[in-house]
Design an enzyme around this catalytic site. Structure first.
Site, PDB file in Angstrom:
ATOM      1  N   ARG A   1      19.952  -6.472   0.697  1.00 42.43           N
ATOM      2  CA  ARG A   1      20.356  -5.288  -0.055  1.00 42.43           C
ATOM      3  C   ARG A   1      21.321  -4.536   0.846  1.00 42.43           C
ATOM      4  NH1 ARG A   1      20.493  -4.048  -5.095  1.00 42.43           N
ATOM      5  NH2 ARG A   1      20.041  -1.834  -4.808  1.00 42.43           N
TER       6      ARG A   1
ATOM      7  N   ARG B   1      -2.510  10.767   2.133  1.00 39.59           N
ATOM      8  CA  ARG B   1      -3.195  11.473   3.207  1.00 39.59           C
ATOM      9  C   ARG B   1      -3.884  12.707   2.630  1.00 39.59           C
ATOM     10  NH1 ARG B   1       1.191  12.552   7.547  1.00 39.59           N
ATOM     11  NH2 ARG B   1       1.075  10.383   8.217  1.00 39.59           N
TER      12      ARG B   1
ATOM     13  N   GLU C   1      23.323   8.654   0.570  1.00 42.88           N
ATOM     14  CA  GLU C   1      23.039   7.223   0.752  1.00 42.88           C
ATOM     15  C   GLU C   1      22.882   6.563  -0.619  1.00 42.88           C
ATOM     16  OE1 GLU C   1      20.413   6.743   4.196  1.00 42.88           O
ATOM     17  OE2 GLU C   1      19.449   5.135   3.058  1.00 42.88           O
TER      18      GLU C   1
ATOM     19  N   ARG D   1      19.108   9.418  -1.109  1.00 42.10           N
ATOM     20  CA  ARG D   1      18.777  10.539  -0.226  1.00 42.10           C
ATOM     21  C   ARG D   1      20.014  11.156   0.388  1.00 42.10           C
ATOM     22  NH1 ARG D   1      15.746   7.834   4.979  1.00 42.10           N
ATOM     23  NH2 ARG D   1      17.416   6.424   5.569  1.00 42.10           N
TER      24      ARG D   1
ATOM     25  N   ASP E   1      11.970  -2.310  12.968  1.00 42.91           N
ATOM     26  CA  ASP E   1      12.232  -0.958  13.439  1.00 42.91           C
ATOM     27  C   ASP E   1      12.757  -1.073  14.869  1.00 42.91           C
ATOM     28  OD1 ASP E   1      11.754   0.898  11.424  1.00 42.91           O
ATOM     29  OD2 ASP E   1       9.579   0.791  11.695  1.00 42.91           O
TER      30      ASP E   1
ATOM     31  N   ARG F   1       0.853  -1.180   0.000  1.00 44.97           N
ATOM     32  CA  ARG F   1       0.000   0.000   0.000  1.00 44.97           C
ATOM     33  C   ARG F   1       0.891   1.232   0.000  1.00 44.97           C
ATOM     34  NH1 ARG F   1      -1.474   2.157   4.833  1.00 44.97           N
ATOM     35  NH2 ARG F   1       0.248   1.776   6.233  1.00 44.97           N
TER      36      ARG F   1
ATOM     37  N   TYR G   1      13.304  -7.447   8.797  1.00 41.72           N
ATOM     38  CA  TYR G   1      13.488  -6.023   9.028  1.00 41.72           C
ATOM     39  C   TYR G   1      12.697  -5.629  10.275  1.00 41.72           C
ATOM     40  CZ  TYR G   1      13.611  -1.078   9.036  1.00 41.72           C
ATOM     41  OH  TYR G   1      13.822   0.214   9.456  1.00 41.72           O
TER      42      TYR G   1
HETATM   43  P1  FAD Z   1      22.191  -4.607  14.864  1.00 41.43           P
HETATM   44  O1  FAD Z   1      22.016  -3.191  15.275  1.00 41.43           O
HETATM   45  O2  FAD Z   1      22.622  -4.862  13.480  1.00 41.43           O
HETATM   46  O3  FAD Z   1      23.192  -5.301  15.885  1.00 41.43           O
HETATM   47  C1  FAD Z   1      23.816  -6.529  15.616  1.00 41.43           C
HETATM   48  C2  FAD Z   1      25.231  -6.452  16.127  1.00 41.43           C
HETATM   49  O4  FAD Z   1      25.827  -7.750  16.073  1.00 41.43           O
HETATM   50  C3  FAD Z   1      26.128  -5.532  15.304  1.00 41.43           C
HETATM   51  O5  FAD Z   1      26.734  -4.574  16.139  1.00 41.43           O
HETATM   52  C4  FAD Z   1      27.157  -6.479  14.681  1.00 41.43           C
HETATM   53  O6  FAD Z   1      28.433  -5.894  14.551  1.00 41.43           O
HETATM   54  C5  FAD Z   1      27.183  -7.613  15.687  1.00 41.43           C
HETATM   55  N1  FAD Z   1      27.625  -8.884  15.110  1.00 41.43           N
HETATM   56  C6  FAD Z   1      27.147  -9.496  14.010  1.00 41.43           C
HETATM   57  N2  FAD Z   1      27.826 -10.635  13.773  1.00 41.43           N
HETATM   58  C7  FAD Z   1      28.763 -10.744  14.743  1.00 41.43           C
HETATM   59  C8  FAD Z   1      29.791 -11.679  15.014  1.00 41.43           C
HETATM   60  N3  FAD Z   1      29.987 -12.729  14.224  1.00 41.43           N
HETATM   61  N4  FAD Z   1      30.573 -11.482  16.098  1.00 41.43           N
HETATM   62  C9  FAD Z   1      30.408 -10.393  16.891  1.00 41.43           C
HETATM   63  N5  FAD Z   1      29.459  -9.475  16.671  1.00 41.43           N
HETATM   64  C10 FAD Z   1      28.635  -9.630  15.611  1.00 41.43           C
HETATM   65  N6  FAD Z   1      14.542   1.767  12.814  1.00 41.43           N
HETATM   66  C11 FAD Z   1      13.709   2.728  13.288  1.00 41.43           C
HETATM   67  O7  FAD Z   1      12.946   2.472  14.227  1.00 41.43           O
HETATM   68  N7  FAD Z   1      13.736   3.992  12.763  1.00 41.43           N
HETATM   69  C12 FAD Z   1      14.554   4.339  11.735  1.00 41.43           C
HETATM   70  O8  FAD Z   1      14.547   5.497  11.290  1.00 41.43           O
HETATM   71  C13 FAD Z   1      15.427   3.337  11.204  1.00 41.43           C
HETATM   72  N8  FAD Z   1      16.258   3.631  10.190  1.00 41.43           N
HETATM   73  C14 FAD Z   1      17.038   2.647   9.651  1.00 41.43           C
HETATM   74  C15 FAD Z   1      17.856   2.970   8.563  1.00 41.43           C
HETATM   75  C16 FAD Z   1      18.640   1.981   7.976  1.00 41.43           C
HETATM   76  C17 FAD Z   1      19.514   2.345   6.814  1.00 41.43           C
HETATM   77  C18 FAD Z   1      18.577   0.655   8.464  1.00 41.43           C
HETATM   78  C19 FAD Z   1      19.378  -0.435   7.811  1.00 41.43           C
HETATM   79  C20 FAD Z   1      17.801   0.341   9.571  1.00 41.43           C
HETATM   80  C21 FAD Z   1      17.015   1.326  10.168  1.00 41.43           C
HETATM   81  N9  FAD Z   1      16.215   1.056  11.286  1.00 41.43           N
HETATM   82  C22 FAD Z   1      15.382   2.033  11.783  1.00 41.43           C
HETATM   83  C23 FAD Z   1      16.221  -0.280  11.928  1.00 41.43           C
HETATM   84  C24 FAD Z   1      17.241  -0.405  13.086  1.00 41.43           C
HETATM   85  O9  FAD Z   1      18.543  -0.193  12.590  1.00 41.43           O
HETATM   86  C25 FAD Z   1      17.127  -1.811  13.714  1.00 41.43           C
HETATM   87  O10 FAD Z   1      15.849  -1.968  14.278  1.00 41.43           O
HETATM   88  C26 FAD Z   1      18.134  -2.133  14.815  1.00 41.43           C
HETATM   89  O11 FAD Z   1      19.400  -1.639  14.569  1.00 41.43           O
HETATM   90  C27 FAD Z   1      18.223  -3.638  14.997  1.00 41.43           C
HETATM   91  O12 FAD Z   1      19.040  -3.970  16.098  1.00 41.43           O
HETATM   92  P2  FAD Z   1      19.707  -5.423  16.183  1.00 41.43           P
HETATM   93  O13 FAD Z   1      20.280  -5.530  17.550  1.00 41.43           O
HETATM   94  O14 FAD Z   1      18.750  -6.441  15.729  1.00 41.43           O
HETATM   95  O15 FAD Z   1      20.847  -5.422  15.057  1.00 41.43           O
END
Ligand code: FAD
Length: 376
Positions: A247, A174, A299, A279, A349, A170, A347
């Site tokens: 990606r 607005r 980006e 962007r 947030d 979708r 994915y």
């Molecule tokens: P991560 O933050 O990726 O943490 C995983 C960690 O594990 C990393 O530090 C990595 O280095 C570590 N790791 C991985 N493998 C290993 C290994 N083998 N040994 C040791 N360490 C390891 N969310 C929002 O709510 N608002 C936003 O505006 C928003 N913008 C975003 C923009 C982008 C470009 C992206 C990609 C995401 C965005 N998000 C946003 C989503 C947000 O980034 C995630 O919700 C969040 O970071 C997820 O946390 P996580 O702990 O799952 O993963």
């Protein structure tokens, strides 16, 4: 002996570490990067908090999650109102009356609805076969051509005619003059950046940086009774069912010396096909910064290959099938908790990953949690 070895210091790992140590458990947290915080990490440049892995704006409808994060930092009043630059023409996002006024000169909602409806009818698409047809059938040709086509094709590196229709389920339209991107009740940026939250969560916890779990797997696993794993699940199982695809993105960050205000907004999307980036983020506007200089990040979307930073999972049928197999293995593990975006190939947030971590904590400690998963 530690109770938990936590692999990854992103939001999932940090929330889990904080909650487990609050319950008297000993945690050892490692990250392969040279900093904590995962993708929410910010780096100070010219005294501006730079969102190193893409702009992160916190938003949620869930009061429990909002109250939870506010325990660790105060949030500012930032409201995400991105603008689109199409060949020098500026439009407000998300699609709203300001956008329609600029596009067609219309003033009243009924006029805008009529134009969109006419364009949808004229296109005559009954069963959309690809993303282009899907988008036109949802919002008509003008919005598609100027604000969706180029941006989406750059993001996916493919023509919109080759992309499947399901990518766009979708497109929020607005019919009010409201530029607030999110519909959520709560949003903002933590004062001082996300690092403030992560540092508070990890206070008193043993943290080791620049340590890759897979390089020292055997010795690390012996240090703790259980593992909380937030890295890539396919790598955890040595890619035995195949590689999960993503990606990727490439960021080009520059200090701009000549001006303190480069683009007048934190987020500007470039929706034409020709501009190579999707962007530009001007970081200081996320915090209403008044520094003398400014820092911008372009980006660039990028095809992912193993070894690149995995940003967005490609949840198509092929990859989801592979993930399902890994998940079956993960479900059989008694002493490993898989969590976060990489281990669940999803994915999330920020509010969702915090909710998922708190749900994992409740499960682990057999507690009944408040509804942290909440409305999306
Ligand atoms: P991560 O933050 O990726 O943490 C995983 C960690 O594990 C990393 O530090 C990595 O280095 C570590 N790791 C991985 N493998 C290993 C290994 N083998 N040994 C040791 N360490 C390891 N969310 C929002 O709510 N608002 C936003 O505006 C928003 N913008 C975003 C923009 C982008 C470009 C992206 C990609 C995401 C965005 N998000 C946003 C989503 C947000 O980034 C995630 O919700 C969040 O970071 C997820 O946390 P996580 O702990 O799952 O993963």
């Amino acid at each position: 002996m530690y109770d938990y070895l936590i692999v990854g210091s992103g939001l999932f790992g940090s929330v889990f570490a904080y909650e487990a140590s609050k319950r008297g458990k000993k945690c050892f947290l490692i990250d392969k990067r040279n900093h904590t915080g995962g993708n929410v990490y910010t780096e100070s440049l010219e005294d501006i908090n730079v969102h190193k892995y893409g702009a992160h704006i916190f938003h949620t409808n869930n009061k429990e999650i909002w109250d939870y994060v506010n325990r660790f930092a105060e949030f500012n009043r930032y409201t995400n109102s991105p603008i689109a630059n199409y060949k020098g023409e500026i439009y407000n996002l998300p699609f709203n009356m300001n956008t329609f006024n600029k596009l067609w000169g219309v003033i009243r909602p009924e006029e805008a609805k009529k134009i969109i409806e006419e364009q949808k009818q004229a296109a005559g698409i009954k069963a959309p076969k690809n993303l282009e047809e899907q988008a036109i059938s949802l919002v008509g040709t003008d919005l598609y051509e100027k604000l969706i086509k180029g941006y989406t094709e750059k993001q996916w590196g493919r023509s919109a005619k080759q992309l499947p229709a399901f990518i766009i389920k979708r497109l929020p339209v607005r019919f009010t003059y409201d530029n607030n991107y999110f519909n959520d009740r709560y949003q903002g940026i933590p004062n001082g950046g996300y690092n403030v939250i992560i540092e508070k969560m990890l206070e008193g916890i043993d943290v080791r940086l620049s340590v890759d779990f897979f390089k020292h797997r055997e010795e690390l696993e012996q240090l703790a009774k259980k593992v909380v794993f937030t890295g890539m699940i396919d790598q955890y199982y040595d890619y035995k069912y195949g590689v999960l695809e993503y990606r990727s993105l490439h960021f080009k960050t520059k200090v701009v010396e000549e001006t303190d205000n480069y683009q007048g907004n934190a987020v500007v999307n470039y929706t034409d096909k020709e501009t190579p980036y999707t962007r530009i983020i001007e970081h200081k506007h996320l915090e209403f910064g008044t520094q003398a200089k400014t820092v911008i990040t372009e980006e660039y979307p990028k095809e992912w290959k193993p070894g690149d930073e995995p940003y967005y999972p490609i949840n198509d049928a092929k990859n989801n099938e592979i993930y399902k197999k890994y998940k079956q293995l993960a479900d059989q593990e008694a002493d490993v908790i898989f969590g976060g975006r990489l281990a669940t190939y999803k994915y999330y947030d920020m509010h969702q990953v915090i909710g998922a971590a708190l749900a994992a904590v409740s499960k682990e400690f057999a507690e009944t949690a408040p509804d942290f998963t909440g409305p999306p």
